[in-house]
Write a protein that holds these residues in place. Sequence first.
Motif, mmCIF file in Angstrom:
data_model
loop_
_atom_site.group_PDB
_atom_site.id
_atom_site.type_symbol
_atom_site.label_atom_id
_atom_site.label_comp_id
_atom_site.label_asym_id
_atom_site.label_seq_id
_atom_site.Cartn_x
_atom_site.Cartn_y
_atom_site.Cartn_z
ATOM 1 N N UNK A 334 12.072 0.805 3.304
ATOM 2 C CA UNK A 334 11.726 1.025 1.899
ATOM 3 C C UNK A 334 10.760 2.195 1.760
ATOM 4 N N UNK A 335 9.694 2.199 2.560
ATOM 5 C CA UNK A 335 8.707 3.281 2.475
ATOM 6 C C UNK A 335 9.288 4.604 2.993
ATOM 7 N N UNK A 336 10.158 4.529 3.987
ATOM 8 C CA UNK A 336 10.747 5.743 4.555
ATOM 9 C C UNK A 336 11.715 6.408 3.574
ATOM 10 N N UNK A 337 12.376 5.615 2.729
ATOM 11 C CA UNK A 337 13.369 6.154 1.806
ATOM 12 C C UNK A 337 12.795 6.535 0.448
ATOM 13 N N UNK A 338 11.489 6.372 0.254
ATOM 14 C CA UNK A 338 10.883 6.824 -0.999
ATOM 15 C C UNK A 338 11.078 8.333 -1.129
ATOM 16 N N UNK A 339 11.593 8.820 -2.273
ATOM 17 C CA UNK A 339 11.768 10.263 -2.431
ATOM 18 C C UNK A 339 10.460 11.025 -2.266
ATOM 19 N N UNK A 340 9.376 10.402 -2.703
ATOM 20 C CA UNK A 340 8.037 10.946 -2.452
ATOM 21 C C UNK A 340 7.242 9.857 -1.755
ATOM 22 N N UNK A 341 6.632 10.157 -0.609
ATOM 23 C CA UNK A 341 6.000 9.093 0.188
ATOM 24 C C UNK A 341 4.835 8.413 -0.523
#
Length: 451
Positions: A334-341
């Motif tokens: 979920x955190x890795x796929x955030x468009x902006x971290x």
Amino acid sequence: MQGLPASDTSSEKLNPSHQNIGAVQMRIKNANSHHDRHSQSKSMILSENVKVKEPVVEKEGYLLKAKIADGGKKLRKNWSTSWIVLAGGKIEFYKESKQPALTNLKAGYKPEWVDLCGANIEWTTEKSSRKNVFQITTISGNEFLLQSDIDFIILDWFHAIKNAIDRLPKQQSCTPRNLEFKLQRSSSSELLSSLSTESKEPKSEHRKSLIFRLNYSASDTNDRNRVKSRLKKFINRRPSLKTLQEKGLIKDQVFGSYLHLVCEHENSTVPLFVKRCIEAVEKRGLDVDGIYRVSGNLATIQKLRFVVNQEEKLNLDDSQWEDIHVVTGALKMFFRELPEPLFPYCFFEQFLEAIKNPDSSTQVKSIRRLVQKLPRPNRDTMKILFEHLKKIAAKESVNLMTTQSLGIVFGPTLLRPEKETGNMAVHMLYQNQIVELMLSEYNKIFSSEED
């Protein structure tokens, strides 16, 4: 007494016919012997050409193997342990480590093998959730994955196979296998004719069929170019994601969406999925060895991702999510796929400058000020996540996950530059140190007191 000579004379008269018959037989025999010599010469030529030097075994040993494509057709991935032999520009796969040469002589036994001529070898992390996996792709469209948990073993194999490929001819010169196949399959007369024709320049029809078999025909290239062109036009003409969302054709998803959009959709400042994952891990995963470091089953993680995106009712206590590493894997995804971290791009350099300060108290104060400047969803999600990771680190004597280990796992996931530069290794070091410091000084950084 004179009759005797007469009888001798009569016998002599009969003998010429016998002699003529004998002469014919002799001539036939001589012709046959000439044919035998010709056949013998043929067999000698055949034996000289068929005689192949026994290939030298360059490397052999056990590895995990999975065949994922056969002639370009995708196959279901099925890992199995194989005894692998690298010799003579090819790899052979055996079920056990008994002498392959002797095993191969058994009636009906044909080991699976890979021709390395023109093959490609590369490391891959996308084809499997296992570590230390590399892929071999042959010119005929076969694809194999090889893996070992022991780093130096898999590295040795990778370099050995790569060196073997580099020593072989390039793709355009990979036709000797065709001749070797004919040597094994053809009869004597067919072989002699094929040897004479193979040595000459092949006819245009043969050359075309060979190129077609190797999937390098000009027509295939043109077809691929046409498909690429049409796909490019389709992609350029298709409506944007925002337009489809406005029309209601695509629902807002949890994975791959901006953090503030997920929070707005749920009317909260921390995504519900993040809260549920943290609750599940704290309920049954604090004491698990290597929590967050050990990877879960990728297929099950993707299944969980699908359920969350479809807004289906999620119960992480369900038996299908009983492996806690699947839950932690989904949370990291979920955190890795955030468009902006979670640490926004515009704050990246500021956090790096803060951690570079040699004074530890200044580091803490600088990072605390930056955290307070973050958007509310980022700050609140960061606070609940680091509070959770602090509980993980508190159990390091059991789960073996120190603040340093957690920094290595979460540093690149939560904090990354918008554009990667040549300083990736340096950035990774600072990313890990920032997460480690925020865990160690959690109370000071996330306290509500003013400076």
